[in-house]
Write an enzyme that holds these catalytic residues in place. Structure first.
Site, PDB file in Angstrom:
ATOM      1  CD  GLU A 139       8.602 -81.136 -75.840  1.00  0.00           C
ATOM      2  OE1 GLU A 139       7.539 -80.674 -76.300  1.00  0.00           O
ATOM      3  OE2 GLU A 139       8.971 -80.944 -74.676  1.00  0.00           O
ATOM      4  CE  LYS A 151       7.159 -73.424 -83.146  1.00  0.00           C
ATOM      5  NZ  LYS A 151       6.194 -73.083 -84.189  1.00  0.00           N
ATOM      6  CG  ASP A 179       2.653 -75.752 -88.798  1.00  0.00           C
ATOM      7  OD1 ASP A 179       2.286 -74.862 -88.010  1.00  0.00           O
ATOM      8  OD2 ASP A 179       2.913 -75.543 -89.993  1.00  0.00           O
ATOM      9  CE1 TYR A 238       2.944 -76.897 -76.176  1.00  0.00           C
ATOM     10  CE2 TYR A 238       2.288 -78.039 -78.164  1.00  0.00           C
ATOM     11  CZ  TYR A 238       2.291 -76.915 -77.392  1.00  0.00           C
ATOM     12  OH  TYR A 238       1.638 -75.802 -77.817  1.00  0.00           O
ATOM     13  CE  LYS A 272       8.918 -70.886 -86.554  1.00  0.00           C
ATOM     14  NZ  LYS A 272       7.583 -70.664 -86.950  1.00  0.00           N
ATOM     15  CB  CYS A 281     -12.720 -76.104-123.321  1.00  0.00           C
ATOM     16  SG  CYS A 281     -12.622 -77.740-122.586  1.00  0.00           S
ATOM     17  CB  CYS A 314     -15.173 -79.542-125.716  1.00  0.00           C
ATOM     18  SG  CYS A 314     -15.599 -78.094-124.744  1.00  0.00           S
ATOM     19  CB  CYS A 327     -15.204 -75.820-120.145  1.00  0.00           C
ATOM     20  SG  CYS A 327     -16.065 -76.482-121.590  1.00  0.00           S
ATOM     21  CB  CYS A 368     -16.970 -80.396-122.061  1.00  0.00           C
ATOM     22  SG  CYS A 368     -15.245 -80.195-121.646  1.00  0.00           S
TER      23      CYS A 368
HETATM   24  P1  AMP Z   1       4.952 -69.531 -82.716  1.00  0.00           P
HETATM   25  O1  AMP Z   1       3.502 -69.738 -83.058  1.00  0.00           O
HETATM   26  O2  AMP Z   1       5.844 -69.615 -83.919  1.00  0.00           O
HETATM   27  O3  AMP Z   1       5.187 -68.379 -81.806  1.00  0.00           O
HETATM   28  O4  AMP Z   1       5.383 -70.823 -81.891  1.00  0.00           O
HETATM   29  C1  AMP Z   1       4.842 -71.084 -80.644  1.00  0.00           C
HETATM   30  C2  AMP Z   1       3.837 -72.171 -80.760  1.00  0.00           C
HETATM   31  O5  AMP Z   1       4.436 -73.398 -81.129  1.00  0.00           O
HETATM   32  C3  AMP Z   1       3.210 -72.493 -79.463  1.00  0.00           C
HETATM   33  O6  AMP Z   1       2.164 -71.607 -79.163  1.00  0.00           O
HETATM   34  C4  AMP Z   1       2.689 -73.879 -79.692  1.00  0.00           C
HETATM   35  O7  AMP Z   1       1.359 -73.802 -80.153  1.00  0.00           O
HETATM   36  C5  AMP Z   1       3.521 -74.430 -80.818  1.00  0.00           C
HETATM   37  N1  AMP Z   1       4.198 -75.692 -80.509  1.00  0.00           N
HETATM   38  C6  AMP Z   1       4.194 -76.783 -81.310  1.00  0.00           C
HETATM   39  N2  AMP Z   1       4.882 -77.787 -80.789  1.00  0.00           N
HETATM   40  C7  AMP Z   1       5.348 -77.376 -79.590  1.00  0.00           C
HETATM   41  C8  AMP Z   1       6.121 -77.990 -78.558  1.00  0.00           C
HETATM   42  N3  AMP Z   1       6.596 -79.235 -78.689  1.00  0.00           N
HETATM   43  N4  AMP Z   1       6.397 -77.250 -77.456  1.00  0.00           N
HETATM   44  C9  AMP Z   1       5.947 -75.990 -77.339  1.00  0.00           C
HETATM   45  N5  AMP Z   1       5.213 -75.362 -78.268  1.00  0.00           N
HETATM   46  C10 AMP Z   1       4.908 -76.028 -79.389  1.00  0.00           C
HETATM   47 ZN    ZN Z   2     -14.806 -78.190-122.538  1.00  0.00          ZN
END
Ligand code: AMP
Ligand code: ZN
Length: 674
Positions: A111, A113, A115, A222, A309, A403, A406, A421, A427
């Site tokens: 899957e 990951k 962010d 997930y 990662k 600036c 101006c 400024c 300006c």
């Molecule tokens: P870390 O924060 O680096 O320890 O990574 C773990 C976190 O990745 C988990 O707590 C999830 O919030 C996040 N995460 C994002 N996508 C996934 C996924 N597909 N499966 C499991 N965890 C995920």
């Molecule tokens: Zn200015």
């Protein structure tokens, strides 16, 4: 079931379906307009029939509940972290380790990951009952009210879901929405948010859920947790969750070897740049849940899963020059102009250097070879300098002191990172930027006038501030580039029409630093006219709900300036709305200012929504839960026993709807209507 109740439930089901199609499947089958009509209809019915209230109705998505302190609650199942891997060898080592523990073939679900901010949702009988942040993994914060406003989180499930389970996922803020939020912030002179992830997790902790409702957050799921879920593999559980109505990204793939895992990683390492949200790696999970159980957990993470990662993409390129931009508020932003280079799927030519401290800290100089990274930020950032490539004649960077537009000497206030400024009226980018803000859609919305024409008008000496707009004549604008008779007419007409724009928007249009749309509304409602606002002291200003010292000081400074007073007087003479109209003022007072009022039960002479509106129109705040901060409770019939008990424990007064209306001297209106 009686017909009203049936109708309410049908509408709820229909709206739920449309939400699902729009937010989960990304394919709408109804226009926004028709959706809003149906939602309104449901809202009206629910207001008339509070006995059919449902906390998971689609109408509850707009938020409104305010959480002062987020309650910490234990997770029923611990939320673990993940071990990380960075190479093929790391993954092969992991496979060796798990093969020592489990017998037989192992398949993997790969899957992405995502962010964002992790979240655990609890469902009982198909209804969302709780949403907790990860916290320390053992206990998290209760952010249910906020999560309910996220449209891709189903409040009511469909299909053959288990009676009780938790589902985990990630709340993310897609790039588009993030950029849009930042445009709005820059427009009011606020620093933009740095990256979508922090903004997503910050959003979950906002106190006012209606603010969260405005943020374009999404929830990607997930992991199913619980007992008797009726699934045997991770891959199957993703499919099930999808059927129940959850947003589960389609990228997930079932594979049978680490080599295939590596193919998945290679593919998404490139392809991920096309996704609408941020990802920072891949998560590989042993597919068979029986095998998962045999593998178990270390102190910190499951043995059956591992994260890989992505390397944040980084390139080096030459920094040709540093230039400086002046914004509408006078803030200076240093910009690195780079030799164009390919990075994360786009050509990068410029990077923000943020401010003087950042340049000094990294000792960045023109002519340096620098490392550029594109992470969550939309604008790439400079990580550092390749010192081995620094030219012998390199000169350290002297931040500008005047600036660039101006030539006025710049200032930098205590505690601020940015230089400014101060030449407010002389300006050019500031003068033009302010007028552009004034005419913009959310402000005076002047049709027939665009940003470029504003620049032309200023550069031709026809206007030097927004009040001058109202004296422009058709004869003056016709000679301008690309102006024809018709467009000149439209422009003058558009300016004239803006005289009907209500006071709260005019106040926003003035471009007072830190006074965005919401603050302008608050100030307009409270002070009601520009003359009263102009005389307000810092103390009076910070007395207003949600107005802090920074805004207060900025407002006072704005009105202290003679130039501004002069301009406002001119606007007044031209007939721009500088006070609330009689119509807007009807029924509005400050009688309930500073009071936090809870409404509970069913009422006789007035609907819940009418009550809410009355409280807000009279300066009070409606809160959905009783706390020591509650001023009193307007209680109707059938108030819940637990609420009653809480009110007694905290010694909070209960008053009837009639006593409340009497306070506002409103009794006749409403009782007569009955
Ligand atoms: P870390 O924060 O680096 O320890 O990574 C773990 C976190 O990745 C988990 O707590 C999830 O919030 C996040 N995460 C994002 N996508 C996934 C996924 N597909 N499966 C499991 N965890 C995920
Ligand atoms: Zn200015």
């Amino acid at each position: 079931m009686n017909s009203v109740k049936q109708h309410i439930e049908n509408l709820r089901k229909e709206l739920r379906d449309h939400n699902f199609k729009y937010y989960v499947l990304d394919s709408a089958t109804i226009s926004d307009y028709d959706f809003d009509l149906k939602l309104k209809e449901l809202q009206n019915l629910e207001a008339k029939h509070p006995e059919y209230f449902d906390a998971n109705s689609p109408t509850q998505r707009v938020g409104g509940e305010v959480t002062k302190n987020f309650e910490t609650i234990p997770h029923e199942n611990r939320m673990y972290s993940l071990d990380n891997s960075y190479s093929k060898e790391d993954l092969q080592d992991w496979e060796v380790r798990i093969k020592k523990i489990v017998e037989g073939d192992i398949n993997y679900t790969c899957e992405l990951k995502y962010d964002g901010a992790s979240i655990s949702l609890t469902y009982e009988n198909g209804k969302l009952v709780k949403a907790l942040t990860r916290g320390d993994g053992f206990q998290g914060d209760n952010v249910t009210a906020n999560v309910k406003t996220i449209k891709s989180v189903p409040l009511q499930l469909k299909g053959d879901f288990p009676p009780k389970f938790d589902i985990r996922g990630e709340i993310v803020l897609p790039f588009d929405g993030f950029n849009k939020m930042n445009e709005d912030r820059i427009e009011i002179g606020e620093e933009p948010y740095r990256n979508p992830r922090n903004t997503a997790s910050g959003s979950l902790k906002l106190q006012d859920s209606s603010e969260v409702a405005k943020r374009p957050l999404e929830c990607l799921l997930y992991n199913l947790t619980g007992t008797n879920l009726g699934v045997k593999t991770q891959f199957e559980s993703l499919e099930k969750a999808r059927q129940w109505g959850f947003k589960v990204p389609e990228a997930a793939k079932l594979v049978s070897s680490i080599d295939q895992v590596l193919e998945f990683i290679d593919y998404w390492n490139e392809e991920r740049h096309k996704l609408p949200y941020e990802t920072d790696g891949v998560v590989i999970k042993v597919n068979n849940l029986q095998q998962q159980e045999e593998l178990g957990y270390t102190a910190k993470a499951p043995r059956w899963a591992i994260a890989y990662k992505f390397k944040a993409e980084q390139v080096s390129t030459k920094l040709e020059s540093i230039t400086y931009q002046v914004g509408r508020t006078g803030a200076i932003t240093p910009v690195a102009n780079l030799v164009p280079v390919e990075l994360a799927g786009t050509t990068v030519k410029r990077a923000s250097l943020h401010n003087a401290d950042q340049i000094a800290k990294l000792d960045i100089r023109e002519g340096d070879v620098v490392y550029v990274e594109k992470g969550g930020e939309i604008i790439p950032k400079i990580l550092g300098v390749d010192m081995t490539k620094r030219p012998a004649n390199s000169q350290s960077t002297n931040y500008i002191t005047y600036c660039p537009e101006c030539k006025t000497e710049l200032i930098r206030q205590e505690g601020e990172a940015q230089h400014y400024c101060p030449n407010y009226n002389g300006c050019n980018p500031q003068v033009i930027g302010r007028i552009q803000h004034f005419i913009s859609r959310k402000a005076m919305d002047i049709e027939g006038l665009g940003g470029e024409t504003v620049a032309l008008l200023v550069n031709e000496g026809l206007i030097s501030n927004y009040s001058d707009l109202y004296e422009l004549t058709k004869e003056q604008v016709i000679p301008l580039e690309r102006m024809a008779e018709k467009s000149a007419d439209n422009l003058i007409e558009g300016i004239k029409k803006s005289k009907t724009i209500p006071f709260e928007r005019v106040l926003y249009a003035l471009g007072i630093r830190y006074v965005g749309e919401t603050v302008a509304k608050k100030l307009a409602k409270y002070f009601k006219s520009i003359d009263v606002l102009a005389k307000a002291t810092i103390d009076e200003l910070i007395n207003v709900d949600e107005i802090g010292i920074r805004i207060a000081e900025s407002v006072v400074a704005f009105f202290l300036s003679e130039d501004n007073s002069f301009m406002i007087n001119r606007l007044k003479q031209f007939g721009v709305q500088l006070e609330m109209s009689a119509e807007e003022l009807i029924g509005k007072t400050n009688i309930l200012e500073g009071q936090s009022i809870v409404i509970s039960g069913v009422f006789e002479s007035i609907s819940r929504n009418e009550l809410k509106k009355l409280i807000e129109d009279n300066g009070g705040k409606v809160s959905s839960s009783i706390s020591s901060k509650t001023s009193y409770i307007v209680a109707g019939e059938n108030m819940g026993p637990s609420k009653k008990e809480k009110a007694i424990n905290l010694s909070i007064d209960l008053i009837s709807e009639y006593e409340f209306l009497q306070k506002l001297d409103k009794k006749h209106n409403f009782i007569d209507k009955k």
